[in-house]
Design a protein around this motif. Structure first.
Motif, PDB file in Angstrom:
ATOM      1  N   ASP A 191     -74.354  19.592-114.603  1.00 11.60           N
ATOM      2  CA  ASP A 191     -74.170  18.320-115.307  1.00 11.60           C
ATOM      3  C   ASP A 191     -73.276  18.439-116.533  1.00 11.60           C
ATOM      4  OD1 ASP A 191     -76.149  19.902-116.430  1.00 11.60           O
ATOM      5  OD2 ASP A 191     -77.378  18.228-117.099  1.00 11.60           O
ATOM      6  N   TYR A 192     -72.626  19.584-116.755  1.00 10.56           N
ATOM      7  CA  TYR A 192     -71.665  19.757-117.850  1.00 10.56           C
ATOM      8  C   TYR A 192     -70.262  19.735-117.256  1.00 10.56           C
ATOM      9  CZ  TYR A 192     -75.436  21.387-120.995  1.00 10.56           C
ATOM     10  OH  TYR A 192     -76.566  21.483-121.770  1.00 10.56           O
ATOM     11  N   ARG A 193     -69.496  18.684-117.555  1.00 10.44           N
ATOM     12  CA  ARG A 193     -68.184  18.502-116.942  1.00 10.44           C
ATOM     13  C   ARG A 193     -67.106  18.315-117.993  1.00 10.44           C
ATOM     14  NH1 ARG A 193     -68.666  19.061-111.118  1.00 10.44           N
ATOM     15  NH2 ARG A 193     -70.911  18.787-110.751  1.00 10.44           N
ATOM     16  N   ASP A 194     -65.880  18.684-117.639  1.00 10.91           N
ATOM     17  CA  ASP A 194     -64.754  18.505-118.547  1.00 10.91           C
ATOM     18  C   ASP A 194     -64.367  17.028-118.607  1.00 10.91           C
ATOM     19  OD1 ASP A 194     -62.373  20.243-119.905  1.00 10.91           O
ATOM     20  OD2 ASP A 194     -61.601  18.388-119.029  1.00 10.91           O
ATOM     21  N   VAL A 195     -64.230  16.501-119.810  1.00  8.30           N
ATOM     22  CA  VAL A 195     -63.964  15.072-119.994  1.00  8.30           C
ATOM     23  C   VAL A 195     -62.657  14.653-119.321  1.00  8.30           C
ATOM     24  CG1 VAL A 195     -63.468  13.249-121.664  1.00  8.30           C
ATOM     25  CG2 VAL A 195     -65.271  14.923-122.150  1.00  8.30           C
ATOM     26  N   LEU A 196     -61.558  15.316-119.670  1.00  8.34           N
ATOM     27  CA  LEU A 196     -60.260  14.861-119.167  1.00  8.34           C
ATOM     28  C   LEU A 196     -60.071  15.153-117.693  1.00  8.34           C
ATOM     29  CD1 LEU A 196     -57.608  15.433-121.973  1.00  8.34           C
ATOM     30  CD2 LEU A 196     -59.036  13.446-121.478  1.00  8.34           C
ATOM     31  N   ASP A 197     -60.687  16.208-117.179  1.00  6.86           N
ATOM     32  CA  ASP A 197     -60.599  16.442-115.738  1.00  6.86           C
ATOM     33  C   ASP A 197     -61.301  15.320-114.988  1.00  6.86           C
ATOM     34  OD1 ASP A 197     -59.686  18.148-113.592  1.00  6.86           O
ATOM     35  OD2 ASP A 197     -61.806  18.535-113.199  1.00  6.86           O
ATOM     36  N   PHE A 198     -62.419  14.851-115.509  1.00  7.53           N
ATOM     37  CA  PHE A 198     -63.106  13.694-114.927  1.00  7.53           C
ATOM     38  C   PHE A 198     -62.197  12.467-114.938  1.00  7.53           C
ATOM     39  CE2 PHE A 198     -65.717   9.916-116.238  1.00  7.53           C
ATOM     40  CZ  PHE A 198     -66.182   9.590-114.961  1.00  7.53           C
ATOM     41  N   VAL A 199     -61.571  12.194-116.079  1.00  7.33           N
ATOM     42  CA  VAL A 199     -60.680  11.041-116.192  1.00  7.33           C
ATOM     43  C   VAL A 199     -59.524  11.159-115.204  1.00  7.33           C
ATOM     44  CG1 VAL A 199     -59.051   9.854-117.720  1.00  7.33           C
ATOM     45  CG2 VAL A 199     -61.299  10.547-118.581  1.00  7.33           C
ATOM     46  N   ASP A 200     -58.944  12.358-115.102  1.00 12.76           N
ATOM     47  CA  ASP A 200     -57.816  12.556-114.179  1.00 12.76           C
ATOM     48  C   ASP A 200     -58.226  12.342-112.733  1.00 12.76           C
ATOM     49  OD1 ASP A 200     -56.184  13.115-116.302  1.00 12.76           O
ATOM     50  OD2 ASP A 200     -56.188  15.286-116.029  1.00 12.76           O
ATOM     51  N   LEU A 201     -59.428  12.800-112.367  1.00 11.41           N
ATOM     52  CA  LEU A 201     -59.888  12.622-110.993  1.00 11.41           C
ATOM     53  C   LEU A 201     -60.155  11.157-110.679  1.00 11.41           C
ATOM     54  CD1 LEU A 201     -62.283  15.675-110.499  1.00 11.41           C
ATOM     55  CD2 LEU A 201     -60.048  15.295-109.451  1.00 11.41           C
ATOM     56  N   VAL A 202     -60.698  10.420-111.633  1.00 10.64           N
ATOM     57  CA  VAL A 202     -60.891   8.981-111.436  1.00 10.64           C
ATOM     58  C   VAL A 202     -59.544   8.316-111.167  1.00 10.64           C
ATOM     59  CG1 VAL A 202     -61.598   6.819-112.528  1.00 10.64           C
ATOM     60  CG2 VAL A 202     -62.999   8.868-112.818  1.00 10.64           C
ATOM     61  N   ARG A 213     -57.458  22.682-115.536  1.00  8.77           N
ATOM     62  CA  ARG A 213     -58.452  21.599-115.525  1.00  8.77           C
ATOM     63  C   ARG A 213     -59.447  21.755-116.682  1.00  8.77           C
ATOM     64  NH1 ARG A 213     -61.254  21.625-109.889  1.00  8.77           N
ATOM     65  NH2 ARG A 213     -62.154  19.698-110.761  1.00  8.77           N
ATOM     66  N   THR A 214     -59.166  22.669-117.587  1.00  6.95           N
ATOM     67  CA  THR A 214     -60.061  22.943-118.709  1.00  6.95           C
ATOM     68  C   THR A 214     -59.370  22.490-119.983  1.00  6.95           C
ATOM     69  OG1 THR A 214     -60.978  24.837-117.518  1.00  6.95           O
ATOM     70  CG2 THR A 214     -61.347  24.759-119.899  1.00  6.95           C
ATOM     71  N   TYR A 215     -59.811  21.344-120.509  1.00  9.07           N
ATOM     72  CA  TYR A 215     -59.087  20.698-121.604  1.00  9.07           C
ATOM     73  C   TYR A 215     -59.746  20.828-122.968  1.00  9.07           C
ATOM     74  CZ  TYR A 215     -56.270  18.497-117.942  1.00  9.07           C
ATOM     75  OH  TYR A 215     -55.416  18.273-116.867  1.00  9.07           O
ATOM     76  N   GLY A 216     -60.956  21.404-123.032  1.00  2.43           N
ATOM     77  CA  GLY A 216     -61.527  21.690-124.344  1.00  2.43           C
ATOM     78  C   GLY A 216     -62.804  20.975-124.719  1.00  2.43           C
ATOM     79  N   VAL A 217     -63.186  19.910-123.982  1.00  2.00           N
ATOM     80  CA  VAL A 217     -64.407  19.167-124.345  1.00  2.00           C
ATOM     81  C   VAL A 217     -65.249  18.923-123.094  1.00  2.00           C
ATOM     82  CG1 VAL A 217     -65.381  17.137-125.471  1.00  2.00           C
ATOM     83  CG2 VAL A 217     -63.116  17.956-126.155  1.00  2.00           C
ATOM     84  N   SER A 218     -66.522  19.294-123.163  1.00  2.00           N
ATOM     85  CA  SER A 218     -67.466  19.013-122.086  1.00  2.00           C
ATOM     86  C   SER A 218     -68.327  17.811-122.445  1.00  2.00           C
ATOM     87  CB  SER A 218     -68.361  20.226-121.827  1.00  2.00           C
ATOM     88  OG  SER A 218     -67.613  21.344-121.443  1.00  2.00           O
ATOM     89  N   ILE A 219     -68.863  17.188-121.399  1.00  2.00           N
ATOM     90  CA  ILE A 219     -69.706  16.007-121.579  1.00  2.00           C
ATOM     91  C   ILE A 219     -70.782  16.004-120.502  1.00  2.00           C
ATOM     92  CG2 ILE A 219     -68.422  14.409-120.066  1.00  2.00           C
ATOM     93  CD1 ILE A 219     -68.681  12.318-122.356  1.00  2.00           C
ATOM     94  N   TRP A 220     -71.878  15.310-120.756  1.00  2.69           N
ATOM     95  CA  TRP A 220     -72.985  15.252-119.789  1.00  2.69           C
ATOM     96  C   TRP A 220     -72.648  14.256-118.693  1.00  2.69           C
ATOM     97  CZ3 TRP A 220     -77.805  11.998-119.451  1.00  2.69           C
ATOM     98  CH2 TRP A 220     -78.789  12.610-118.651  1.00  2.69           C
ATOM     99  N   LEU A 221     -72.620  14.743-117.427  1.00  2.62           N
ATOM    100  CA  LEU A 221     -72.315  13.889-116.281  1.00  2.62           C
ATOM    101  C   LEU A 221     -73.164  14.303-115.079  1.00  2.62           C
ATOM    102  CD1 LEU A 221     -68.454  13.218-116.043  1.00  2.62           C
ATOM    103  CD2 LEU A 221     -70.294  11.516-116.019  1.00  2.62           C
ATOM    104  N   PRO A 222     -74.461  14.032-115.109  1.00  2.00           N
ATOM    105  CA  PRO A 222     -75.300  14.367-113.950  1.00  2.00           C
ATOM    106  C   PRO A 222     -75.128  13.332-112.838  1.00  2.00           C
ATOM    107  CG  PRO A 222     -76.616  13.272-115.612  1.00  2.00           C
ATOM    108  CD  PRO A 222     -75.233  13.395-116.186  1.00  2.00           C
ATOM    109  N   THR A 223     -74.919  13.802-111.614  1.00  2.00           N
ATOM    110  CA  THR A 223     -74.778  12.886-110.478  1.00  2.00           C
ATOM    111  C   THR A 223     -75.301  13.560-109.217  1.00  2.00           C
ATOM    112  OG1 THR A 223     -72.555  13.718-110.010  1.00  2.00           O
ATOM    113  CG2 THR A 223     -72.704  11.751-111.374  1.00  2.00           C
ATOM    114  N   GLY A 224     -75.602  12.757-108.218  1.00  2.00           N
ATOM    115  CA  GLY A 224     -75.885  13.234-106.868  1.00  2.00           C
ATOM    116  C   GLY A 224     -76.934  14.319-106.804  1.00  2.00           C
TER     117      GLY A 224
END
Length: 396
Positions: A309-320, A351-362
């Protein structure tokens, strides 16, 4: 008569001692305070790191002060680190013996700061917590010690929570009379927006690793050697130096080859960053069910750091974005993070941009149910409503 002379001599010595203790201390440029909690399975790395500090030692401009706990002894001791050539034994003098101390108690960290401020005053403060770290919650890795948050003390079973770490920095700022110049963790998984947000009102710069740190931790001698050569560096310059030396140490340097991360945040920029993430959360929640499914899939595939549940913020944004969804906040988040992250040293991937965020899913929905109530109380969520987006993504 001899008795009277002895009494007089004692009085004179006592008076002289009082004047000596009241003499003003030299105010140095920096205090680096290392709250080194070795009451766990990292204990053997404690003396190794202190010996690295001793290769450089405190200088005319920088005090290196350590509060050291070890499983090998009952007493917790405070040391002014002094330069020596003995790399096998800690020789820096014990300037205070505290006896048995709970290093998982955040108030002990505050007491360390207060003691340093009274006895070794400095203009700027670099506070380090040395221990296991688990980001903002439990480190959930099979077969690995499971500390919550940071500074887990095996002797007491206590630890410093993310919320308490924020309290500790608020108290520290009050004690020293200004924001703590730098807070950092020589610990795993602390490069998270949720942790940084807890101390944003009382700390100027934040340093942490998104991923796990190898047991050896920081290359103290390399970093301190270059810092003491130029003690007039700004806090931002100090952190850029640190991150570069940390990466070099694991990129074929003194610690060989390991995949590592280290990033630093300018907390004066956190308001804009949180506003951008709040806007992103709001915009994504307005999407239809098909689009929300794509957002959830992006969260599942975003770069993770040990915990699912710890994901990179900008990698998430890029994938969206690559999944065909674009909202105004995405670029706002990118722009805000470019100001917030002042350095991102890593040798993992693009894909590692420096900030992690909580993103639990599935598949990691248990992480959601186990932590959502606590997450609602975090300052980051109170300012961004991120929990609402996380909740919307469950079951998708």
């Amino acid at each position: 008569m001899n008795h009277l002379l002895r009494v007089f001599a004692v009085c004179i010595l006592t008076l002289a001692s009082s004047f000596a203790s009241a003499a003003p201390q030299q105010i140095k440029e920096w205090n680096m305070l290392v709250f080194l909690n070795g009451n766990n399975n990292l204990d053997s790395f404690g003396p190794m790191n202190i010996n690295q500090m001793e290769q450089i030692g405190s200088s005319n401009d920088i005090n290196i002060l350590v509060q050291w706990a070890s499983e090998r002894r009952t007493d917790v001791t405070r040391h002014l680190v002094v330069k020596d050539s003995n790399t096998n034994q800690v020789t820096s003098p014990v300037v205070q013996n505290l006896g048995a101390v709970d290093m998982g108690d955040w108030k002990e960290l505050v007491k360390f700061v207060e003691w340093a401020n009274q006895n070794y005053p400095a203009k700027r403060y670099f506070i380090v917590v040395w221990n296991h770290g688990g980001g903002w919650h439990l480190l959930n890795v099979p077969g690995v010690i499971r500390p919550m948050d940071i500074s887990y003390d095996d002797n007491t079973g206590n630890r410093i929570t993310t919320e308490q770490l924020g309290q500790a920095m608020a108290e520290s700022a009050r004690i020293i009379g200004h924001k703590v110049d730098v807070y950092s963790s020589d610990a795993c998984l602390m490069g998270m927006i949720e942790v940084a947000s807890e101390m944003a009102d009382s700390v100027q710069y934040y340093l942490g690793s998104q991923d796990v740190e190898p047991g050896a931790g920081w290359p103290y001698a390399n970093f301190l050697g270059k810092w003491t050569e130029n003690p007039s560096m700004t806090p931002a310059e100090v952190l850029k130096l640190h991150a570069a030396e940390y990466l070099a140490a694991y990129n074929g340097g003194v610690y060989g080859h390991r995949r590592v991360t280290m990033s630093a945040y300018d907390l004066s920029q956190i308001d804009n960053y949180e506003k951008a993430l709040k806007q992103l959360s709001s915009e994504l929640q307005t999407l239809n069910d098909g689009e929300i499914f794509k957002v959830a899939r992006s969260a599942k595939n975003a770069k993770l750091f040990t915990n699912w549940d710890y994901r990179d913020v900008l990698d998430f944004v890029d994938l969206v974005s690559r999944n065909g969804i674009t909202t105004p906040a995405m670029q706002t988040v990118r722009d805000a993070q470019s100001n917030f992250v002042i350095t991102n040293s890593q040798n993992q991937d693009n894909r590692t941009y420096g900030v992690s965020i909580w993103l639990p899913t599935g598949s990691n929905s248990s992480d959601y149910s186990g932590y959502i109530e606590r997450y609602h109380g975090l300052k980051f969520n109170q300012r961004t409503g991120w929990a609402d987006l996380v909740t919307k993504l469950q079951g998708k």
